[in-house]
Write a protein that holds these residues in place. Sequence first.
Motif, PDB file in Angstrom:
ATOM      1  N   ALA A   1      51.843  36.803  51.764  1.00  0.00           N
ATOM      2  CA  ALA A   1      50.485  37.037  51.270  1.00  0.00           C
ATOM      3  C   ALA A   1      49.649  37.713  52.345  1.00  0.00           C
ATOM      4  O   ALA A   1      49.505  37.173  53.442  1.00  0.00           O
ATOM      5  N   PRO A   2      49.103  38.893  52.045  1.00  0.00           N
ATOM      6  CA  PRO A   2      48.211  39.500  53.035  1.00  0.00           C
ATOM      7  C   PRO A   2      46.972  38.618  53.213  1.00  0.00           C
ATOM      8  O   PRO A   2      46.457  38.080  52.231  1.00  0.00           O
ATOM      9  N   PHE A   3      46.537  38.458  54.430  1.00  0.00           N
ATOM     10  CA  PHE A   3      45.327  37.660  54.703  1.00  0.00           C
ATOM     11  C   PHE A   3      44.167  38.270  53.906  1.00  0.00           C
ATOM     12  O   PHE A   3      44.028  39.492  53.861  1.00  0.00           O
ATOM     13  N   THR A   4      43.369  37.455  53.268  1.00  0.00           N
ATOM     14  CA  THR A   4      42.212  37.824  52.412  1.00  0.00           C
ATOM     15  C   THR A   4      42.610  38.388  51.042  1.00  0.00           C
ATOM     16  O   THR A   4      41.760  38.884  50.313  1.00  0.00           O
ATOM     17  N   CYS A   5      43.874  38.313  50.680  1.00  0.00           N
ATOM     18  CA  CYS A   5      44.294  38.828  49.360  1.00  0.00           C
ATOM     19  C   CYS A   5      44.020  37.750  48.306  1.00  0.00           C
ATOM     20  O   CYS A   5      44.697  36.723  48.274  1.00  0.00           O
ATOM     21  N   MET A   6      43.022  37.993  47.473  1.00  0.00           N
ATOM     22  CA  MET A   6      42.588  36.986  46.496  1.00  0.00           C
ATOM     23  C   MET A   6      43.716  36.538  45.551  1.00  0.00           C
ATOM     24  O   MET A   6      43.937  35.330  45.376  1.00  0.00           O
ATOM     25  N   PRO A   7      44.477  37.460  44.940  1.00  0.00           N
ATOM     26  CA  PRO A   7      45.522  37.003  44.020  1.00  0.00           C
ATOM     27  C   PRO A   7      46.529  36.044  44.666  1.00  0.00           C
ATOM     28  O   PRO A   7      46.913  35.035  44.078  1.00  0.00           O
ATOM     29  N   GLU A   8      46.918  36.340  45.885  1.00  0.00           N
ATOM     30  CA  GLU A   8      47.912  35.469  46.540  1.00  0.00           C
ATOM     31  C   GLU A   8      47.285  34.176  47.043  1.00  0.00           C
ATOM     32  O   GLU A   8      47.967  33.161  47.162  1.00  0.00           O
TER      33      GLU A   8
ATOM     34  N   GLY B   1      45.335  39.421  39.225  1.00  0.00           N
ATOM     35  CA  GLY B   1      45.429  40.615  40.062  1.00  0.00           C
ATOM     36  C   GLY B   1      46.668  40.588  40.929  1.00  0.00           C
ATOM     37  O   GLY B   1      47.302  39.534  41.095  1.00  0.00           O
ATOM     38  N   GLY B   2      47.013  41.750  41.462  1.00  0.00           N
ATOM     39  CA  GLY B   2      48.189  41.853  42.334  1.00  0.00           C
ATOM     40  C   GLY B   2      49.397  41.180  41.697  1.00  0.00           C
ATOM     41  O   GLY B   2      49.676  41.351  40.508  1.00  0.00           O
ATOM     42  N   GLU B   3      50.080  40.354  42.473  1.00  0.00           N
ATOM     43  CA  GLU B   3      51.271  39.668  41.966  1.00  0.00           C
ATOM     44  C   GLU B   3      51.048  38.153  41.900  1.00  0.00           C
ATOM     45  O   GLU B   3      52.004  37.374  41.858  1.00  0.00           O
TER      46      GLU B   3
ATOM     47  N   ILE C   1      42.819  43.800  38.772  1.00  0.00           N
ATOM     48  CA  ILE C   1      41.701  42.937  39.170  1.00  0.00           C
ATOM     49  C   ILE C   1      41.446  42.994  40.677  1.00  0.00           C
ATOM     50  O   ILE C   1      40.355  42.768  41.139  1.00  0.00           O
ATOM     51  N   CYS C   2      42.463  43.315  41.458  1.00  0.00           N
ATOM     52  CA  CYS C   2      42.268  43.280  42.912  1.00  0.00           C
ATOM     53  C   CYS C   2      41.560  44.546  43.397  1.00  0.00           C
ATOM     54  O   CYS C   2      41.226  45.433  42.629  1.00  0.00           O
ATOM     55  N   ARG C   3      41.373  44.620  44.709  1.00  0.00           N
ATOM     56  CA  ARG C   3      40.556  45.702  45.283  1.00  0.00           C
ATOM     57  C   ARG C   3      41.284  47.033  45.386  1.00  0.00           C
ATOM     58  O   ARG C   3      40.680  48.041  45.749  1.00  0.00           O
ATOM     59  N   LEU C   4      42.569  47.036  45.060  1.00  0.00           N
ATOM     60  CA  LEU C   4      43.366  48.247  45.244  1.00  0.00           C
ATOM     61  C   LEU C   4      42.720  49.475  44.582  1.00  0.00           C
ATOM     62  O   LEU C   4      42.742  50.575  45.134  1.00  0.00           O
ATOM     63  N   GLY C   5      42.124  49.249  43.398  1.00  0.00           N
ATOM     64  CA  GLY C   5      41.542  50.355  42.647  1.00  0.00           C
ATOM     65  C   GLY C   5      40.473  51.116  43.426  1.00  0.00           C
ATOM     66  O   GLY C   5      40.237  52.304  43.176  1.00  0.00           O
ATOM     67  N   SER C   6      39.813  50.452  44.354  1.00  0.00           N
ATOM     68  CA  SER C   6      38.730  51.141  45.084  1.00  0.00           C
ATOM     69  C   SER C   6      39.185  51.622  46.462  1.00  0.00           C
ATOM     70  O   SER C   6      38.407  52.213  47.211  1.00  0.00           O
ATOM     71  N   TYR C   7      40.441  51.373  46.806  1.00  0.00           N
ATOM     72  CA  TYR C   7      40.877  51.685  48.166  1.00  0.00           C
ATOM     73  C   TYR C   7      40.889  53.186  48.480  1.00  0.00           C
ATOM     74  O   TYR C   7      40.465  53.604  49.547  1.00  0.00           O
ATOM     75  N   ALA C   8      41.377  53.993  47.532  1.00  0.00           N
ATOM     76  CA  ALA C   8      41.466  55.425  47.817  1.00  0.00           C
ATOM     77  C   ALA C   8      40.081  55.987  48.128  1.00  0.00           C
ATOM     78  O   ALA C   8      39.901  56.747  49.084  1.00  0.00           O
TER      79      ALA C   8
ATOM     80  N   LEU D   1      39.253  43.475  55.101  1.00  0.00           N
ATOM     81  CA  LEU D   1      40.160  44.072  54.117  1.00  0.00           C
ATOM     82  C   LEU D   1      41.611  43.691  54.417  1.00  0.00           C
ATOM     83  O   LEU D   1      41.962  43.293  55.517  1.00  0.00           O
ATOM     84  N   CYS D   2      42.449  43.856  53.375  1.00  0.00           N
ATOM     85  CA  CYS D   2      43.832  43.376  53.501  1.00  0.00           C
ATOM     86  C   CYS D   2      44.695  44.353  54.322  1.00  0.00           C
ATOM     87  O   CYS D   2      44.359  45.524  54.490  1.00  0.00           O
ATOM     88  N   LEU D   3      45.836  43.819  54.763  1.00  0.00           N
ATOM     89  CA  LEU D   3      46.744  44.607  55.598  1.00  0.00           C
ATOM     90  C   LEU D   3      47.207  45.917  54.924  1.00  0.00           C
ATOM     91  O   LEU D   3      47.299  46.945  55.600  1.00  0.00           O
ATOM     92  N   PRO D   4      47.500  45.921  53.607  1.00  0.00           N
ATOM     93  CA  PRO D   4      47.897  47.202  52.995  1.00  0.00           C
ATOM     94  C   PRO D   4      46.845  48.294  53.196  1.00  0.00           C
ATOM     95  O   PRO D   4      47.180  49.457  53.457  1.00  0.00           O
ATOM     96  N   PHE D   5      45.560  47.931  53.098  1.00  0.00           N
ATOM     97  CA  PHE D   5      44.497  48.918  53.311  1.00  0.00           C
ATOM     98  C   PHE D   5      44.578  49.463  54.738  1.00  0.00           C
ATOM     99  O   PHE D   5      44.554  50.669  54.969  1.00  0.00           O
TER     100      PHE D   5
ATOM    101  N   GLY E   1      55.636  37.483  46.461  1.00  0.00           N
ATOM    102  CA  GLY E   1      54.287  37.708  46.967  1.00  0.00           C
ATOM    103  C   GLY E   1      53.779  39.097  46.634  1.00  0.00           C
ATOM    104  O   GLY E   1      54.278  39.749  45.708  1.00  0.00           O
ATOM    105  N   GLU E   2      52.824  39.553  47.400  1.00  0.00           N
ATOM    106  CA  GLU E   2      52.164  40.837  47.131  1.00  0.00           C
ATOM    107  C   GLU E   2      53.136  41.995  47.389  1.00  0.00           C
ATOM    108  O   GLU E   2      53.850  42.002  48.404  1.00  0.00           O
ATOM    109  N   ILE E   3      53.139  42.947  46.495  1.00  0.00           N
ATOM    110  CA  ILE E   3      54.190  43.976  46.486  1.00  0.00           C
ATOM    111  C   ILE E   3      54.280  44.770  47.805  1.00  0.00           C
ATOM    112  O   ILE E   3      55.384  45.023  48.301  1.00  0.00           O
TER     113      ILE E   3
HETATM  114  S1  SF4 Z   1      46.919  42.612  45.827  1.00  0.00           S
HETATM  115 FE1  SF4 Z   1      45.924  41.765  47.629  1.00  0.00          FE
HETATM  116  S2  SF4 Z   1      46.843  42.782  49.385  1.00  0.00           S
HETATM  117 FE2  SF4 Z   1      47.375  43.973  47.574  1.00  0.00          FE
HETATM  118  S3  SF4 Z   1      45.803  45.524  47.543  1.00  0.00           S
HETATM  119 FE3  SF4 Z   1      45.110  43.814  46.242  1.00  0.00          FE
HETATM  120  S4  SF4 Z   1      43.859  42.529  47.601  1.00  0.00           S
HETATM  121 FE4  SF4 Z   1      45.059  43.920  48.890  1.00  0.00          FE
END
Ligand code: SF4
Length: 364
Positions: free
Chosen positions: A302-309, A278-280, A78-85, A48-52, A213-215
């Motif tokens: 770009a967070p490592f494994t962040c698909m949009p970036e 997704g993302g930015e 589109i990114c995984r953020l929606g399922s993080y909580a 998972l990405c660093l923000p998680f 990059g990613e917000i």
């Molecule tokens: S945009 Fe990338 S880093 Fe940000 S929450 Fe989504 S997958 Fe993680």
Amino acid sequence: MRIGMPHTGKVYIPLKAVFQRLNSELIIPPANSQRSLSLGVKHSPEGLCLPFKLTLGNMIEAIEMGADTLLMAGGYGICRLGSYAKSQEQILHDLGYNVEIVQLGVSEHKLAGLLNLIKRLSNNASWPKIVSAFCFGLAKLRTLDKIERVVQKVRPVERVKGTANKLYAEAVKAIDNADDYNTLKKARTDYLAQLNQVDKDTQYKPLIVGVSGEIYVVLEPFSNMDVESELGKLGVEVRRRIFLSEWTKFSLFLNSLGINETAKIHKAALPYLKRDVGGEGWETVGEKVLHAKDYDGLIHLAPFTCMPEIVAENIMPSTKEKLPVLTILCDEQITKTGLLTRLEAFVDLLERRRRAGKKITGTE
Ligand code: SF4
């Protein structure tokens, strides 16, 4: 209800002001640290990405301080953020913490959703009180961002390195402590004046480098090893599109009136990327195209494994608009020494490119 929240830059300051005005307690965990990161990494799935990971670490620290309800950004993008909580809540339950995560939807309901959430978390405070507290929070956010924009300009030209950062840290404290509009206005005026008076090298023409990059990793200095300060020390002026006050202005108000701040950036990216990824990701590509002429280079966070970036990173080298880009992958493995070495080499290349009339095309 004891509400806690993870960090994203300085967002805790306006949110704290809102809840304070509504007589509700907001538990702010300690600023991001190696401990927050270690806690997050220890309890998160590796990919998972660093923000998680960092937000999970903050949540555990907030729980240790007594939080039983946690605020977390979410959305239906589109990114995984929606399922993080949901995933983070499950992890916290598995660790034995009896907490609820309340999602702050960044995609849906916008202003109404946010105000309703504040009403729920503030024990049903009256609407006039909520609106008044919310406006004060926005005023703090605008003040923080106004001062940070000036700091970005002072850092590369100050004669005594570190002066702008010192004033910025003091200003952040003063803004955080301000409990009415007059004190807030005074903090803004005082610190803008002090930044204006910093001894500067007025002959020096700094390189202009965009940070995109990613917000989360753009806004949270711990996650990017304070890249903007480091660029400032190297004599580089940073330009950044992402500010929370801008995001709230458009996302919560102007977008609903049909004013879209990203239309120009998306249009610039269109020849290379035709849709939101997704993302930015889309905006990152557009920023490179749009600023190829007025920037000397671009730092892509770009967070490592962040698909949009990852999508953006792979498209950028093929644009016909040339601008050197340095992609920095942010994760728990990043080290300050490694980052500084790469920044120094990048700035060196940009200086040579400027001297050569922007004809060096090596990393574009
Ligand atoms: S945009 Fe990338 S880093 Fe940000 S929450 Fe989504 S997958 Fe993680």
